[in-house]
Motif scaffolding. Structure first.
Motif, PDB file in Angstrom:
ATOM      1  N   ASN A  24       0.806  -1.214   0.000  1.00 39.97           N
ATOM      2  CA  ASN A  24       0.000   0.000   0.000  1.00 39.97           C
ATOM      3  C   ASN A  24       0.842   1.268   0.000  1.00 39.97           C
ATOM      4  O   ASN A  24       0.352   2.345   0.307  1.00 39.97           O
ATOM      5  N   TYR A  25       2.110   1.161  -0.335  1.00 36.76           N
ATOM      6  CA  TYR A  25       2.995   2.335  -0.329  1.00 36.76           C
ATOM      7  C   TYR A  25       2.598   3.295  -1.428  1.00 36.76           C
ATOM      8  O   TYR A  25       2.355   2.903  -2.562  1.00 36.76           O
ATOM      9  N   ASN A  71      16.768   2.972   9.663  1.00 35.80           N
ATOM     10  CA  ASN A  71      15.416   3.252  10.132  1.00 35.80           C
ATOM     11  C   ASN A  71      14.765   4.361   9.325  1.00 35.80           C
ATOM     12  O   ASN A  71      13.549   4.368   9.134  1.00 35.80           O
ATOM     13  N   PHE A  72      15.560   5.309   8.827  1.00 37.11           N
ATOM     14  CA  PHE A  72      15.004   6.371   7.988  1.00 37.11           C
ATOM     15  C   PHE A  72      14.477   5.787   6.681  1.00 37.11           C
ATOM     16  O   PHE A  72      13.449   6.235   6.166  1.00 37.11           O
ATOM     17  N   ASN A  73      15.183   4.794   6.140  1.00 35.24           N
ATOM     18  CA  ASN A  73      14.689   4.116   4.940  1.00 35.24           C
ATOM     19  C   ASN A  73      13.370   3.412   5.222  1.00 35.24           C
ATOM     20  O   ASN A  73      12.444   3.440   4.407  1.00 35.24           O
ATOM     21  N   TYR A  74      13.295   2.768   6.368  1.00 33.62           N
ATOM     22  CA  TYR A  74      12.057   2.068   6.742  1.00 33.62           C
ATOM     23  C   TYR A  74      10.906   3.066   6.854  1.00 33.62           C
ATOM     24  O   TYR A  74       9.780   2.786   6.432  1.00 33.62           O
ATOM     25  N   THR A  78       7.213   3.132   4.925  1.00 33.61           N
ATOM     26  CA  THR A  78       5.961   2.968   5.667  1.00 33.61           C
ATOM     27  C   THR A  78       5.168   4.259   5.820  1.00 33.61           C
ATOM     28  O   THR A  78       3.932   4.231   5.877  1.00 33.61           O
ATOM     29  N   LYS A  79       5.881   5.405   5.914  1.00 32.95           N
ATOM     30  CA  LYS A  79       5.188   6.673   6.159  1.00 32.95           C
ATOM     31  C   LYS A  79       5.437   7.713   5.074  1.00 32.95           C
ATOM     32  O   LYS A  79       5.036   8.871   5.212  1.00 32.95           O
ATOM     33  N   SER A  80       6.091   7.299   4.011  1.00 35.94           N
ATOM     34  CA  SER A  80       6.301   8.142   2.838  1.00 35.94           C
ATOM     35  C   SER A  80       7.104   9.403   3.119  1.00 35.94           C
ATOM     36  O   SER A  80       6.911  10.424   2.455  1.00 35.94           O
ATOM     37  N   GLN A  81       7.994   9.359   4.097  1.00 33.59           N
ATOM     38  CA  GLN A  81       8.896  10.485   4.321  1.00 33.59           C
ATOM     39  C   GLN A  81      10.148   9.987   5.009  1.00 33.59           C
ATOM     40  O   GLN A  81      10.120   9.053   5.813  1.00 33.59           O
ATOM     41  N   PHE A  82      11.286  10.608   4.689  1.00 32.62           N
ATOM     42  CA  PHE A  82      12.541  10.254   5.341  1.00 32.62           C
ATOM     43  C   PHE A  82      12.665  10.921   6.701  1.00 32.62           C
ATOM     44  O   PHE A  82      13.238  10.349   7.631  1.00 32.62           O
ATOM     45  N   ALA A  83      12.161  12.128   6.838  1.00 31.94           N
ATOM     46  CA  ALA A  83      12.317  12.884   8.084  1.00 31.94           C
ATOM     47  C   ALA A  83      11.528  12.246   9.222  1.00 31.94           C
ATOM     48  O   ALA A  83      10.506  11.581   9.008  1.00 31.94           O
ATOM     49  N   ARG A  84      12.000  12.468  10.437  1.00 31.91           N
ATOM     50  CA  ARG A  84      11.306  11.954  11.617  1.00 31.91           C
ATOM     51  C   ARG A  84       9.931  12.611  11.743  1.00 31.91           C
ATOM     52  O   ARG A  84       9.763  13.799  11.506  1.00 31.91           O
ATOM     53  N   ASP A  85       8.959  11.815  12.167  1.00 38.87           N
ATOM     54  CA  ASP A  85       7.657  12.370  12.512  1.00 38.87           C
ATOM     55  C   ASP A  85       7.432  12.347  14.022  1.00 38.87           C
ATOM     56  O   ASP A  85       6.421  12.839  14.516  1.00 38.87           O
TER      57      ASP A  85
END
Length: 262
Positions: A24-25, A71-74, A78-85
């Protein structure tokens, strides 16, 4: 018979992450303003932050920083962004910086009013102000000179994440480990004090450049990211020059801090 979607995929190199993209990406559609709003909104919701994972990242920034950027790749998958949320890392780093600055100020023998001013300078000027400036410069250089043609832009939030990742090891070396040696060794003059002090500074800057290199080389839309390592030979020559001249960088920093809070 089940039909599968044949929608086109973005035209940029695949990530080097071994993690496959979930079914679902979707490419991110949220604007930078929306991402920033969501991030800042969570900044005061401590019960929603994963401080345990943030602490794990701090440890691995010393021993194996490559694992942190996996983890940034992951997150991109999963969340469609590299930056931390999740602002947990920023909050934990700010608390660590505040406590280390207080200890540093007490070691310098500052008064309580000078201590307060010192902490404000360190947190809001040295950390937040300088961090925003450096992140913006790296973000601009990456998008302007390193981005592959027809590839998506580097997120400013990711550039800031790379900076605070790279900032943590130098902070620990210069504000914590070095201060433990200050009274017994670094406060004195002589070659040994200069050698130990300047070696701390050399290790700190090398850590910062190396982690910055890892962060930007982690992005599939960038190329020629080795430029972040180009200053290393000049840095080593400058280090030898400070030893030959007897310039103790820690003494210079202490004098600067004293001058700034007077």
């Amino acid at each position: 018979m089940m039909k599968y979607s044949t929608s086109p995929t973005p035209n940029y190199p695949r990530s080097t992450s071994p993690l496959p993209a979930p079914a679902n990406y979707q490419p991110t559609t949220a604007s930078a303003a929306v991402k920033r709003y969501k991030y800042l909104r969570r900044l005061f919701k401590f019960n929603q932050m994963d401080f345990e994972f943030a602490a794990w990242q701090m440890v691995y920034l010393f021993v194996s920083p490559q694992k942190v950027f996996r983890n940034f790749n992951y997150r991109k998958h999963t969340k469609s962004q590299f930056a931390r949320d999740d602002p947990a890392f920023l909050v934990l780093l700010s608390v660590f910086l505040f406590l280390s600055s207080v200890c540093f100020a007490l070691k310098l023998g500052l008064t309580w009013s000078q201590l307060s001013l010192f902490v404000l300078f360190v947190v809001f000027v040295d950390f937040i102000g300088a961090g925003i400036l450096v992140s913006t410069i790296f973000w601009y250089v990456s998008n302007r000179y390193l981005r592959r043609e027809s590839s998506p832009d580097v997120e400013w939030g990711y550039a800031f994440d790379v900076h605070i990742n790279a900032f943590f090891p130098p902070l620990s070396l210069l504000h914590c480990f070095q201060i433990l040696l200050f009274s017994n060794l670094l406060v004195h003059s002589g070659f040994l004090s200069c050698f130990v002090s300047n070696s701390f500074w050399l290790a700190s800057i090398v850590y910062y450049l190396y982690i910055s290199f890892l962060g930007y080389s982690n992005l599939p839309m960038l190329q020629n990211t080795r430029i972040f390592l180009l200053p290393l030979p000049l840095l080593f020559l400058a280090y030898l020059g400070t030893l030959a001249a007897g310039w103790n960088l820690s003494h210079m920093l202490m004098d600067f801090y004293h001058y700034r809070v007077l």
